[in-house]
Write a protein that holds these residues in place. Structure first.
Motif, PDB file in Angstrom:
ATOM      1  N   ILE A 156       0.989  -1.111  -0.091  1.00  0.00           N
ATOM      2  CA  ILE A 156      -0.027  -0.023   0.114  1.00  0.00           C
ATOM      3  C   ILE A 156       0.881   1.226   0.048  1.00  0.00           C
ATOM      4  CG2 ILE A 156      -1.544   1.145   1.044  1.00  0.00           C
ATOM      5  CD1 ILE A 156      -2.620  -1.547   2.592  1.00  0.00           C
TER       6      ILE A 156
ATOM      7  N   VAL B  80       1.477   5.163   0.637  1.00  0.00           N
ATOM      8  CA  VAL B  80       0.722   5.792   1.658  1.00  0.00           C
ATOM      9  C   VAL B  80       1.543   7.418   1.517  1.00  0.00           C
ATOM     10  CG1 VAL B  80       0.198   6.579   3.773  1.00  0.00           C
ATOM     11  CG2 VAL B  80       0.385   4.138   3.088  1.00  0.00           C
TER      12      VAL B  80
ATOM     13  N   THR C  48       0.508  13.194  -4.875  1.00  0.00           N
ATOM     14  CA  THR C  48      -0.348  12.163  -5.271  1.00  0.00           C
ATOM     15  C   THR C  48      -0.426  11.467  -6.735  1.00  0.00           C
ATOM     16  OG1 THR C  48      -1.858  12.700  -3.399  1.00  0.00           O
ATOM     17  CG2 THR C  48      -2.769  11.222  -5.142  1.00  0.00           C
TER      18      THR C  48
ATOM     19  N   ASP D 211      -1.903   5.165  -2.965  1.00  0.00           N
ATOM     20  CA  ASP D 211      -3.053   4.630  -2.829  1.00  0.00           C
ATOM     21  C   ASP D 211      -3.793   4.977  -1.736  1.00  0.00           C
ATOM     22  OD1 ASP D 211      -2.511   2.418  -4.692  1.00  0.00           O
ATOM     23  OD2 ASP D 211      -1.052   1.789  -3.126  1.00  0.00           O
ATOM     24  N   VAL D 212      -3.203   5.606  -0.753  1.00  0.00           N
ATOM     25  CA  VAL D 212      -3.920   6.282   0.395  1.00  0.00           C
ATOM     26  C   VAL D 212      -3.274   7.305   0.935  1.00  0.00           C
ATOM     27  CG1 VAL D 212      -4.768   5.952   2.891  1.00  0.00           C
ATOM     28  CG2 VAL D 212      -4.612   3.949   1.393  1.00  0.00           C
TER      29      VAL D 212
ATOM     30  N   ARG E 255      -7.812   6.770  -2.055  1.00  0.00           N
ATOM     31  CA  ARG E 255      -8.370   6.762  -0.855  1.00  0.00           C
ATOM     32  C   ARG E 255      -7.770   7.945   0.138  1.00  0.00           C
ATOM     33  NH1 ARG E 255     -11.215   5.155  -4.049  1.00  0.00           N
ATOM     34  NH2 ARG E 255     -12.391   3.484  -4.422  1.00  0.00           N
TER      35      ARG E 255
ATOM     36  N   VAL F  44      -8.068   9.661   3.841  1.00  0.00           N
ATOM     37  CA  VAL F  44      -8.361   9.605   5.225  1.00  0.00           C
ATOM     38  C   VAL F  44      -7.866  10.710   5.755  1.00  0.00           C
ATOM     39  CG1 VAL F  44      -7.952   8.605   7.344  1.00  0.00           C
ATOM     40  CG2 VAL F  44      -8.062   7.188   5.078  1.00  0.00           C
TER      41      VAL F  44
ATOM     42  N   SER G  75     -12.661   9.094   2.328  1.00  0.00           N
ATOM     43  CA  SER G  75     -13.181   7.730   2.806  1.00  0.00           C
ATOM     44  C   SER G  75     -13.242   7.722   4.232  1.00  0.00           C
ATOM     45  CB  SER G  75     -12.089   6.601   2.098  1.00  0.00           C
ATOM     46  OG  SER G  75     -12.081   6.729   0.831  1.00  0.00           O
TER      47      SER G  75
ATOM     48  N   ILE H  11      -5.624   2.722   7.455  1.00  0.00           N
ATOM     49  CA  ILE H  11      -4.975   2.625   6.015  1.00  0.00           C
ATOM     50  C   ILE H  11      -5.398   1.413   5.250  1.00  0.00           C
ATOM     51  CG2 ILE H  11      -2.593   2.393   4.776  1.00  0.00           C
ATOM     52  CD1 ILE H  11      -1.413   4.139   7.134  1.00  0.00           C
TER      53      ILE H  11
ATOM     54  N   ALA I  27      -9.152   1.446   4.462  1.00  0.00           N
ATOM     55  CA  ALA I  27      -9.393   2.449   3.253  1.00  0.00           C
ATOM     56  C   ALA I  27      -8.728   2.038   1.939  1.00  0.00           C
ATOM     57  CB  ALA I  27      -8.508   3.882   3.740  1.00  0.00           C
ATOM     58  N   ALA I  28      -7.583   1.307   1.756  1.00  0.00           N
ATOM     59  CA  ALA I  28      -6.963   0.869   0.889  1.00  0.00           C
ATOM     60  C   ALA I  28      -7.967  -0.416   0.249  1.00  0.00           C
ATOM     61  CB  ALA I  28      -5.568   0.381   1.226  1.00  0.00           C
TER      62      ALA I  28
END
Length: 228
Positions: free
Chosen positions: A3, A5, A44, A50-51, A80, A82, A102, A118, A121-122
């Protein structure tokens, strides 16, 4: 799969603490750090995160505006966001969800909670637990006037007509913050059936994830907020 981040916070010390925590996990890595919203959006895109852990209060472009930008970019549909919040800025919670986040998480959360957030959300789930979080959403949506329908979105209300009876039932349960397993038990169906209904409802209503389903459920008037 790892993932990816992105950390967005104007406090370098906090970003460093988050980086150490995230990078200590085998299934995730920090791919970038941003000190304001505009940089968060740029990184991003650049790092294909991804998150995004997004602080709301940042100089220049704040986290709310950055979340809207990310959500509006079709090339970032997989991302996503957070929102990281504190009790002092809980009035931003619903705005964050409407902007496309999300979910949200308190900055005072335990490390395990942050890591779980995390992963949740992923995986496309909404961060709408524990139960206190569900109450927050209801209270803020009720701030205008729970008896007043003028704030309801008629377009979203009409779009609910495309849902089957069962999909509406599942949507009500999702708006209550219940997991697929909990909904399956309540409706006496399998978790896989619930997941299918949730995915179909998201497709019909144009929702990115479960968090957006919750907002739609309230704004359309399908679910009414309750003030404790």
């Amino acid at each position: 799969m790892t993932i990816r981040v992105l950390l967005a916070d104007d406090q370098a010390l906090l970003r460093s603490a988050f980086r150490v925590l995230v990078d200590s996990e085998a299934d995730m890595e920090v791919v970038g750090e941003a000190s304001d919203g505009a940089e968060a959006v740029r990184l991003t895109r650049e790092h294909r995160a991804d998150v995004v852990l997004m602080d709301i209060r940042m100089p220049g472009t704040d986290g709310l505006a950055a979340t809207r930008m990310i959500s509006a970019d079709t090339s970032l549909a997989h991302v996503r966001v957070v929102i990281l919040t504190t009790f002092e800025v809980d009035d931003y919670v619903v705005q964050s969800l409407r902007a496309g986040a999300s979910g949200f998480l308190g900055k005072g959360s335990e490390p395990e909670e942050l890591l779980a957030a995390i992963r949740i959300a992923a995986g496309g789930e909404a961060l709408l637990s524990p139960a206190a979080t569900k109450g927050l959403i209801a209270r803020f949506l009720a701030q205008s006037d729970p008896a007043d329908d003028t704030g309801r979105d008629p377009d979203r209300a009409r779009r609910l007509e495309a849902l089957t009876v069962r999909e509406r039932e599942v949507l009500v349960q999702v708006a209550g913050g219940h997991s697929n397993d909990e909904i399956a038990e309540r409706l006496t169906v399998s978790p896989l059936t619930v997941k299918t209904h949730v995915n179909r409802a998201m497709a019909k209503l144009g929702a990115r994830d479960r968090a957006q389903l919750v907002v739609i459920a309230y704004e359309s008037g399908l679910v009414r907020p309750r003030v404790e």
